[in-house]
Enzyme design. Structure first.
Site, PDB file in Angstrom:
ATOM      1  N   GLY A  12      -2.561  -4.413   0.671  1.00 51.38           N
ATOM      2  CA  GLY A  12      -1.423  -5.091   1.285  1.00 51.38           C
ATOM      3  C   GLY A  12      -0.722  -6.086   0.375  1.00 51.38           C
ATOM      4  N   SER A  13      -0.728  -5.836  -0.943  1.00 50.90           N
ATOM      5  CA  SER A  13      -0.011  -6.783  -1.816  1.00 50.90           C
ATOM      6  C   SER A  13       1.501  -6.691  -1.579  1.00 50.90           C
ATOM      7  CB  SER A  13      -0.365  -6.569  -3.288  1.00 50.90           C
ATOM      8  OG  SER A  13       0.127  -5.331  -3.752  1.00 50.90           O
ATOM      9  N   LEU A  88       0.905  10.548   6.970  1.00 47.58           N
ATOM     10  CA  LEU A  88       2.263  11.008   7.300  1.00 47.58           C
ATOM     11  C   LEU A  88       2.648  10.383   8.645  1.00 47.58           C
ATOM     12  CD1 LEU A  88       4.503  12.972   6.316  1.00 47.58           C
ATOM     13  CD2 LEU A  88       3.496  14.694   7.810  1.00 47.58           C
ATOM     14  N   ASN A 103       9.906   3.210   3.029  1.00 50.31           N
ATOM     15  CA  ASN A 103       8.642   3.413   2.293  1.00 50.31           C
ATOM     16  C   ASN A 103       8.855   2.992   0.846  1.00 50.31           C
ATOM     17  OD1 ASN A 103       5.973   4.405   1.740  1.00 50.31           O
ATOM     18  ND2 ASN A 103       6.883   6.223   0.813  1.00 50.31           N
ATOM     19  N   HIS A 105       7.304   3.927  -3.002  1.00 49.81           N
ATOM     20  CA  HIS A 105       6.483   4.903  -3.719  1.00 49.81           C
ATOM     21  C   HIS A 105       6.371   4.450  -5.178  1.00 49.81           C
ATOM     22  CE1 HIS A 105       4.654   8.815  -4.409  1.00 49.81           C
ATOM     23  NE2 HIS A 105       5.349   8.878  -5.530  1.00 49.81           N
ATOM     24  N   ASP A 146       7.838  11.443   1.043  1.00 47.64           N
ATOM     25  CA  ASP A 146       8.591  11.002  -0.154  1.00 47.64           C
ATOM     26  C   ASP A 146       9.930  11.710  -0.368  1.00 47.64           C
ATOM     27  OD1 ASP A 146       6.371   9.389  -0.702  1.00 47.64           O
ATOM     28  OD2 ASP A 146       5.402  10.980  -1.845  1.00 47.64           O
TER      29      ASP A 146
HETATM   30  C1  GAR Z   1       1.473   0.708  -3.788  1.00 52.12           C
HETATM   31  O1  GAR Z   1       1.482   0.973  -5.175  1.00 52.12           O
HETATM   32  C2  GAR Z   1       2.385   1.684  -3.074  1.00 52.12           C
HETATM   33  O2  GAR Z   1       3.534   2.021  -3.790  1.00 52.12           O
HETATM   34  C3  GAR Z   1       1.481   2.875  -2.950  1.00 52.12           C
HETATM   35  O3  GAR Z   1       0.242   2.320  -2.566  1.00 52.12           O
HETATM   36  C4  GAR Z   1       0.121   1.029  -3.169  1.00 52.12           C
HETATM   37  C5  GAR Z   1      -0.258   0.037  -2.097  1.00 52.12           C
HETATM   38  O4  GAR Z   1      -0.534  -1.218  -2.648  1.00 52.12           O
HETATM   39  N1  GAR Z   1       1.987   3.810  -1.981  1.00 52.12           N
HETATM   40  C6  GAR Z   1       1.913   5.124  -2.146  1.00 52.12           C
HETATM   41  O5  GAR Z   1       1.347   5.648  -3.076  1.00 52.12           O
HETATM   42  C7  GAR Z   1       2.581   5.932  -1.028  1.00 52.12           C
HETATM   43  N2  GAR Z   1       2.801   7.291  -1.467  1.00 52.12           N
HETATM   44  P1  GAR Z   1      -0.637  -2.503  -1.702  1.00 52.12           P
HETATM   45  O6  GAR Z   1      -1.566  -2.144  -0.539  1.00 52.12           O
HETATM   46  O7  GAR Z   1      -1.251  -3.560  -2.585  1.00 52.12           O
HETATM   47  O8  GAR Z   1       0.737  -2.858  -1.245  1.00 52.12           O
END
Ligand code: GAR
Length: 223
Positions: A12-13, A88, A103, A105, A146
């Protein structure tokens, strides 16, 4: 003030970056996070929400679309923000919140996206392909992984000595710069998805030129 539901599967950053941005905007914040939901009961994103007194919910993997719909409705979600959400989104939810789901990506779509392309795997694929540029993409969500209309992209150089972890780390820094601005712009109505399936409106001018009032790209010097 738009009510935003954030869906997250991991640390969750990006959620934190959104919290911080809305805090920094203070009275000018166009949105407030009214719910954080996760398919992973241990996701740290849920803990980040609890620490701020934001309702945090676990949506079990096998739950039907009606469970997520009910949760979003109960918390009055006007905008749904996927922040590292690896499931999804059910078609029913996409249709109901059409043009109101975002979203992020960790690559430059339409490359390196699609089913199974998430987290570390994305960066491994980028390195295997030998591309010299990756980046982050913010897009509206449709019924395919995506594929929705692109709101914003920022490039990140790929170094010859990068590993999936070092690249992921640098891309994540850029994600934290751009995502909160996109969420705020969509919440304000400055950027929207048209009936023609295209993105209309614009992010703040400062966003595009990495200026003093916009997010500062960590790897691109000011113009
Ligand atoms: C992030 O890099 C996000 O772009 C990716 O998961 C990570 C979550 O980091 N999402 C995907 O790959 C979706 N296809 P976070 O939990 O620290 O925000």
């Amino acid at each position: 003030m738009r009510r935003v539901a954030v869906l997250a599967s991991g640390g969750g950053s990006n959620l934190q970056a959104i919290f911080d941005h809305l805090d920094a905007l203070g009275a000018d914040a166009p949105a407030t996070v009214s719910l954080v939901a996760s398919d992973q009961p241990q996701a740290f994103a849920l803990e980040r929400a609890r620490r701020r007194g934001v309702p945090a919910a676990h949506v079990p993997r096998g739950a039907g679309a009606d469970v997520l719909t009910g949760l979003l409705e109960t918390h009055g979600a006007e905008l749904v923000v996927l922040a590292g959400y690896l499931r999804l989104v059910p078609a029913e939810v996409v249709r109901r919140w059409a043009g109101r789901i975002l979203n992020i990506h960790p690559a430059l779509l339409p490359s390196f996206g699609g089913a199974g392309m998430y987290g570390r795997r994305v960066h491994e694929a980028v390195l295997a392909a030998g591309t010299r540029v990756s980046g982050a993409t913010v897009h509206f969500v449709d019924e395919q992984f995506d594929r929705g209309a692109i709101v914003a992209q920022w490039p990140v150089p790929v170094r010859t000595d990068d590993t999936a972890d070092t690249l992921a780390h640098r891309v994540l820094q850029v994600e934290h710069c751009i995502y909160p601005w996109c969420v705020a712009a969509v919440a304000r109505g400055a950027v929207r998805l048209g009936d023609d399936g295209r993105v209309h409106g614009a992010l703040p001018y400062e966003f595009a030129r990495f200026g003093v009032e916009g997010p500062r790209h960590p790897f691109v010097p000011d113009l």
